[in-house]
Design a protein around this motif. Structure first.
Motif, PDB file in Angstrom:
ATOM      1  N   SER A  18       0.824  -1.209   0.000  1.00 42.09           N
ATOM      2  CA  SER A  18       0.000   0.000   0.000  1.00 42.09           C
ATOM      3  C   SER A  18       0.859   1.259   0.000  1.00 42.09           C
ATOM      4  CB  SER A  18      -0.917   0.027   1.233  1.00 42.09           C
ATOM      5  OG  SER A  18      -1.851  -1.003   1.162  1.00 42.09           O
ATOM      6  N   THR A  19       1.901   1.259   0.808  1.00 42.89           N
ATOM      7  CA  THR A  19       2.792   2.418   0.869  1.00 42.89           C
ATOM      8  C   THR A  19       3.513   2.613  -0.457  1.00 42.89           C
ATOM      9  OG1 THR A  19       3.089   2.085   3.240  1.00 42.89           O
ATOM     10  CG2 THR A  19       4.709   3.465   2.125  1.00 42.89           C
ATOM     11  N   ALA A  20       3.981   1.521  -1.032  1.00 43.29           N
ATOM     12  CA  ALA A  20       4.652   1.620  -2.337  1.00 43.29           C
ATOM     13  C   ALA A  20       3.674   2.109  -3.402  1.00 43.29           C
ATOM     14  CB  ALA A  20       5.250   0.267  -2.725  1.00 43.29           C
ATOM     15  N   GLY A  21       2.437   1.618  -3.364  1.00 44.17           N
ATOM     16  CA  GLY A  21       1.431   2.055  -4.329  1.00 44.17           C
ATOM     17  C   GLY A  21       1.077   3.525  -4.168  1.00 44.17           C
ATOM     18  N   ASP A  22       0.929   3.974  -2.921  1.00 41.72           N
ATOM     19  CA  ASP A  22       0.626   5.387  -2.674  1.00 41.72           C
ATOM     20  C   ASP A  22       1.784   6.284  -3.105  1.00 41.72           C
ATOM     21  OD1 ASP A  22      -1.808   4.617  -1.659  1.00 41.72           O
ATOM     22  OD2 ASP A  22      -1.249   4.873   0.450  1.00 41.72           O
ATOM     23  N   THR A  23       3.000   5.830  -2.848  1.00 41.99           N
ATOM     24  CA  THR A  23       4.178   6.599  -3.258  1.00 41.99           C
ATOM     25  C   THR A  23       4.287   6.650  -4.775  1.00 41.99           C
ATOM     26  OG1 THR A  23       5.297   5.951  -1.216  1.00 41.99           O
ATOM     27  CG2 THR A  23       6.678   6.820  -2.988  1.00 41.99           C
ATOM     28  N   ALA A  24       4.033   5.534  -5.429  1.00 47.73           N
ATOM     29  CA  ALA A  24       4.061   5.507  -6.895  1.00 47.73           C
ATOM     30  C   ALA A  24       2.980   6.425  -7.463  1.00 47.73           C
ATOM     31  CB  ALA A  24       3.871   4.075  -7.401  1.00 47.73           C
ATOM     32  N   ALA A  25       1.827   6.485  -6.801  1.00 48.33           N
ATOM     33  CA  ALA A  25       0.758   7.383  -7.259  1.00 48.33           C
ATOM     34  C   ALA A  25       1.190   8.842  -7.152  1.00 48.33           C
ATOM     35  CB  ALA A  25      -0.512   7.149  -6.437  1.00 48.33           C
ATOM     36  N   LYS A  26       1.909   9.182  -6.088  1.00 49.07           N
ATOM     37  CA  LYS A  26       2.422  10.552  -5.942  1.00 49.07           C
ATOM     38  C   LYS A  26       3.432  10.858  -7.040  1.00 49.07           C
ATOM     39  CE  LYS A  26       3.723  14.482  -4.027  1.00 49.07           C
ATOM     40  NZ  LYS A  26       2.903  15.651  -3.840  1.00 49.07           N
ATOM     41  N   VAL A  27       4.326   9.915  -7.304  1.00 43.19           N
ATOM     42  CA  VAL A  27       5.317  10.113  -8.373  1.00 43.19           C
ATOM     43  C   VAL A  27       4.610  10.257  -9.710  1.00 43.19           C
ATOM     44  CG1 VAL A  27       7.278   9.074  -9.600  1.00 43.19           C
ATOM     45  CG2 VAL A  27       7.160   8.938  -7.105  1.00 43.19           C
ATOM     46  N   PHE A  76       2.160   9.358   5.406  1.00 41.05           N
ATOM     47  CA  PHE A  76       2.406  10.719   5.885  1.00 41.05           C
ATOM     48  C   PHE A  76       3.901  10.931   6.091  1.00 41.05           C
ATOM     49  CE2 PHE A  76       2.998  10.098  10.518  1.00 41.05           C
ATOM     50  CZ  PHE A  76       3.788  11.186  10.826  1.00 41.05           C
ATOM     51  N   LEU A  77       4.617   9.910   6.584  1.00 40.98           N
ATOM     52  CA  LEU A  77       6.071  10.041   6.750  1.00 40.98           C
ATOM     53  C   LEU A  77       6.781  10.237   5.413  1.00 40.98           C
ATOM     54  CD1 LEU A  77       6.836   7.411   9.534  1.00 40.98           C
ATOM     55  CD2 LEU A  77       7.182   9.885   9.650  1.00 40.98           C
ATOM     56  N   ILE A  78       6.375   9.497   4.407  1.00 38.75           N
ATOM     57  CA  ILE A  78       6.984   9.646   3.082  1.00 38.75           C
ATOM     58  C   ILE A  78       6.675  11.025   2.514  1.00 38.75           C
ATOM     59  CG2 ILE A  78       6.865   8.831   0.684  1.00 38.75           C
ATOM     60  CD1 ILE A  78       6.669   5.986   1.903  1.00 38.75           C
ATOM     61  N   GLY A  79       5.434  11.470   2.647  1.00 42.05           N
ATOM     62  CA  GLY A  79       5.078  12.797   2.166  1.00 42.05           C
ATOM     63  C   GLY A  79       5.857  13.889   2.870  1.00 42.05           C
ATOM     64  N   PHE A  80       6.017  13.749   4.173  1.00 39.83           N
ATOM     65  CA  PHE A  80       6.715  14.758   4.977  1.00 39.83           C
ATOM     66  C   PHE A  80       8.222  14.731   4.740  1.00 39.83           C
ATOM     67  CE2 PHE A  80       8.642  16.006   9.111  1.00 39.83           C
ATOM     68  CZ  PHE A  80       8.233  17.329   9.134  1.00 39.83           C
ATOM     69  N   LEU A  81       8.821  13.534   4.770  1.00 41.03           N
ATOM     70  CA  LEU A  81      10.278  13.428   4.701  1.00 41.03           C
ATOM     71  C   LEU A  81      10.843  13.504   3.281  1.00 41.03           C
ATOM     72  CD1 LEU A  81      10.812  10.603   7.346  1.00 41.03           C
ATOM     73  CD2 LEU A  81      11.197  13.060   7.650  1.00 41.03           C
ATOM     74  N   PHE A  82      10.177  12.871   2.328  1.00 35.79           N
ATOM     75  CA  PHE A  82      10.740  12.783   0.982  1.00 35.79           C
ATOM     76  C   PHE A  82      10.168  13.811   0.015  1.00 35.79           C
ATOM     77  CE2 PHE A  82      11.451   8.548   2.770  1.00 35.79           C
ATOM     78  CZ  PHE A  82      12.821   8.463   2.617  1.00 35.79           C
ATOM     79  N   LYS A  84       8.578  16.581   1.097  1.00 38.97           N
ATOM     80  CA  LYS A  84       8.612  17.871   1.800  1.00 38.97           C
ATOM     81  C   LYS A  84       7.243  18.547   1.890  1.00 38.97           C
ATOM     82  CE  LYS A  84      13.071  17.405   2.077  1.00 38.97           C
ATOM     83  NZ  LYS A  84      13.533  16.506   3.079  1.00 38.97           N
ATOM     84  N   GLU A  85       6.196  17.758   2.099  1.00 38.69           N
ATOM     85  CA  GLU A  85       4.849  18.299   2.243  1.00 38.69           C
ATOM     86  C   GLU A  85       4.674  18.827   3.669  1.00 38.69           C
ATOM     87  OE1 GLU A  85       2.279  15.083   1.147  1.00 38.69           O
ATOM     88  OE2 GLU A  85       2.832  15.206  -0.962  1.00 38.69           O
TER      89      GLU A  85
END
Length: 112
Positions: A18-27, A76-82, A84-85
């Motif tokens: 799920s985290t990988a999918g959400d991150t891929a969606a952001k990319v 939220f950690l990926i959005g915040f740390l990587f 910069k949201e």
């Protein structure tokens, strides 16, 4: 304490997918193209399968709530740390309450 190791495994796998999918969606959102669209769809499909396995092992209410809180926390950690949201003070309070909710849902903290 007796742990359901199969459930824990499915929760972990679902968290990763799920985290990988959400991150891929952001990319994909910031760099449109078919490559990231296909990656997002594939990861989301696999995450859905593991979601069904979580629900089979634990039920929708508890397993689903724990899984969603873990996934929300990781994204939220990926959005915040990587990415910069920014996160407001109120949102930090909500995130903290989400972690406290996990303790209640997993019966780590019991009332009564």
């Amino acid at each position: 304490m007796n742990f359901n190791w199969l459930l824990i495994g499915f929760l972990g796998l679902n968290l990763i997918l799920s985290t990988a999918g959400d991150t891929a969606a952001k990319v994909w959102a910031i760099t449109p193209g078919y490559k990231w669209l296909c990656i997002t769809v594939a990861l989301s499909g696999l995450a859905s399968v593991t979601w069904m396995l979580v629900v089979r092992q634990s039920g929708l209410a508890v397993g689903g709530a724990i899984m969603l809180l873990f996934t929300l926390s990781s994204t939220f950690l990926i959005g915040f740390l990587f990415f910069k949201e920014p996160i407001t003070s109120g949102q930090w309070i909500g995130i903290a309450l989400g972690f406290i909710a996990i303790l209640f849902l997993a019966s780590i903290i019991k009332i009564g």
